[in-house]
Motif scaffolding. Structure first.
Motif, short mmCIF file in Angstrom:
data_model
loop_
_atom_site.label_atom_id
_atom_site.label_comp_id
_atom_site.label_asym_id
_atom_site.label_seq_id
_atom_site.Cartn_x
_atom_site.Cartn_y
_atom_site.Cartn_z
N GLU A 182 37.69 33.91 39.34
CA GLU A 182 38.14 35.04 38.99
C GLU A 182 36.96 36.23 39.60
OE1 GLU A 182 42.44 35.66 36.51
OE2 GLU A 182 40.17 36.05 35.11
N ASP A 183 35.90 36.20 38.68
CA ASP A 183 34.65 37.07 38.84
C ASP A 183 34.39 36.84 40.41
OD1 ASP A 183 34.40 38.22 36.84
OD2 ASP A 183 33.28 36.72 35.63
N ASP A 184 33.83 34.69 40.96
CA ASP A 184 34.02 34.46 42.45
C ASP A 184 34.86 35.29 43.36
OD1 ASP A 184 32.92 33.29 44.41
OD2 ASP A 184 34.48 30.86 43.88
N LEU A 185 36.50 34.85 42.97
CA LEU A 185 36.90 35.70 44.03
C LEU A 185 36.97 37.02 43.86
CD1 LEU A 185 39.62 33.07 43.54
CD2 LEU A 185 38.21 33.20 45.63
N GLY A 186 37.05 37.89 42.84
CA GLY A 186 36.85 39.55 42.68
C GLY A 186 38.81 39.38 42.74
N VAL A 187 39.56 39.00 42.19
CA VAL A 187 40.94 39.37 41.47
C VAL A 187 41.45 38.96 40.89
CG1 VAL A 187 41.28 39.60 44.11
CG2 VAL A 187 41.76 36.79 43.48
N PRO A 188 42.09 39.23 39.55
CA PRO A 188 42.70 38.34 38.44
C PRO A 188 43.60 37.06 39.01
CG PRO A 188 44.00 40.83 38.78
CD PRO A 188 42.70 40.29 39.65
N LEU A 189 43.90 36.07 38.40
CA LEU A 189 44.19 34.90 38.95
C LEU A 189 45.21 34.70 37.84
CD1 LEU A 189 41.37 33.07 40.12
CD2 LEU A 189 43.06 34.16 41.54
N LEU A 190 45.43 35.62 36.97
CA LEU A 190 46.64 34.37 35.39
C LEU A 190 46.73 35.72 34.56
CD1 LEU A 190 44.81 31.69 34.36
CD2 LEU A 190 47.28 31.40 35.29
N HIS A 191 47.81 36.42 34.39
CA HIS A 191 48.80 36.75 33.20
C HIS A 191 48.34 36.29 31.86
CE1 HIS A 191 50.35 39.86 36.31
NE2 HIS A 191 50.87 39.00 36.18
N ARG A 192 47.67 36.87 30.81
CA ARG A 192 47.31 36.37 30.13
C ARG A 192 48.54 36.49 29.10
NH1 ARG A 192 43.73 35.53 33.59
NH2 ARG A 192 41.38 35.18 32.75
N ARG A 193 48.98 37.18 28.89
CA ARG A 193 50.70 37.13 27.51
C ARG A 193 51.78 37.28 28.61
NH1 ARG A 193 49.25 36.81 21.78
NH2 ARG A 193 46.23 37.84 22.16
N PRO A 194 52.59 36.55 28.73
CA PRO A 194 52.59 34.85 28.79
C PRO A 194 51.38 34.27 30.21
CG PRO A 194 54.85 35.70 29.64
CD PRO A 194 53.75 36.40 29.50
N VAL A 195 50.70 33.92 29.52
CA VAL A 195 50.32 32.87 30.93
C VAL A 195 51.26 32.18 32.23
CG1 VAL A 195 49.07 30.71 31.88
CG2 VAL A 195 48.29 32.10 29.64
N ALA A 196 50.55 33.18 32.68
CA ALA A 196 51.28 33.13 34.49
C ALA A 196 50.94 33.42 35.55
CB ALA A 196 53.10 33.80 35.00
N PRO A 197 51.00 32.59 36.79
CA PRO A 197 50.26 33.56 37.53
C PRO A 197 50.45 35.19 38.59
CG PRO A 197 50.69 31.12 38.20
CD PRO A 197 51.77 31.54 37.37
#
Length: 287
Positions: free
Chosen positions: A40-55
């Motif tokens: 995520e740091d490399d691409l500069g965007v969040p890739l996953l929601h954590r609760r629940p886990v989903a893209p």
């Protein structure tokens, strides 16, 4: 983009769980979390929601590219290894169900030339054969599918693979013996759009390809058969579950008069050497 991190992201997204991904990958959950954070740091965007886990939306977009990117990397790695590998004592061949019979004679030629050779034949779906050759699990493969005459099969972008035409067979329509169209000398697909069909992508023309050929979504699937046994397909047709289109050499049926489609068989390979090159030459000669 680090492919190691990308693979971890794919597993987390598919399992919808950091802990499940950690167990599958053999990492700690903390290590998996760190890898996702690094991507995520490399691409500069969040890739996953954590609760629940989903893209996230960005993560879903990355998933659309991930399989092709990783397969392409595996293909490049396998091709480099093939080029550097000394000819070994094992030849691993993949074939889709309807093309497997073509391998027999060619393997006999190779075995006579190399009596100590160990042969492994894997029958799989078209995508599985292509992925196996691309990833280096298979040395060479044979795949088949429906296409317009002389058009190549649509196998996706998994370069650096080479495809070579081996054979083209006419298509026939399988119908139950008592079907009112069974005695016709030829059938057009346009006249069958309202019929019920058996979607059997491993042993018959996939419905998606037939819909594309007629430019209609009117072909209705009645049963989906995911096996690779032609006899089972014939039994399903005979029992009235639906129609199917197969190559003329696989079963007796009514010739497909239009559109102009053939069952095409192609040889798929990367760098060829040793027994794999012998097999490729034998299949082409014996096509």
């Amino acid at each position: 983009m680090d492919p190691h991190l990308l693979r971890t992201f794919v597993v987390v997204a598919e399992r919808a769980s950091f802990s499940a991904a950690a167990r599958e990958l053999g990492y700690t959950q903390s290590a998996v979390s760190q890898q996702i954070a690094a991507l995520e740091d490399d691409l500069g965007v969040p890739l996953l929601h954590r609760r629940p886990v989903a893209p996230t939306e960005a993560g879903a977009r990355l998933l659309e590219h991930a399989a092709a990117l990783l397969l392409r990397l595996d293909a490049a790695r396998a091709d480099v290894r093939r080029a550097a590998r000394e000819p070994g004592g094992v030849l691993r061949v993949g074939a889709s169900a309807l093309s497997a019979y073509r391998v027999g004679v060619a393997l006999s030629v190779v075995r006579r030339a190399r009596p100590g050779l160990e042969l492994v034949l894997r029958v799989a779906g078209r995508d599985g054969v292509v992925a196996g050759v691309a990833g280096g699990d298979l040395d060479v493969g044979l795949v088949d599918g429906v296409a317009a005459p002389s058009d190549p099969l649509r196998l996706g972008d998994v370069a650096p693979l080479t495809t070579v035409a081996v054979a083209e067979q006419p298509c026939v329509v399988l119908l139950p013996a008592g079907h009112p169209l069974a005695r016709r000398s030829g059938l057009r697909l346009d006249d069958l759009v309202d019929a019920r069909w058996i979607d059997a992508p491993e042993v018959a023309a996939p419905l998606a390809d037939l819909r594309a050929a007629v430019g209609s979504d009117g072909l209705r699937g009645s049963v989906r058969y995911e096996g690779a046994d032609v006899r089972t397909l014939l039994a399903l047709v005979a029992a009235g579950h639906g129609l199917a289109i197969v190559p003329s050499g696989a079963a007796d049926g009514v010739p497909l008069a239009g559109p102009r489609l053939v069952f095409r068989t192609e040889l798929v390979h990367g760098h060829l050497a040793g027994a794999a090159a012998d097999l490729a030459g034998s299949v082409r000669i014996g096509a």
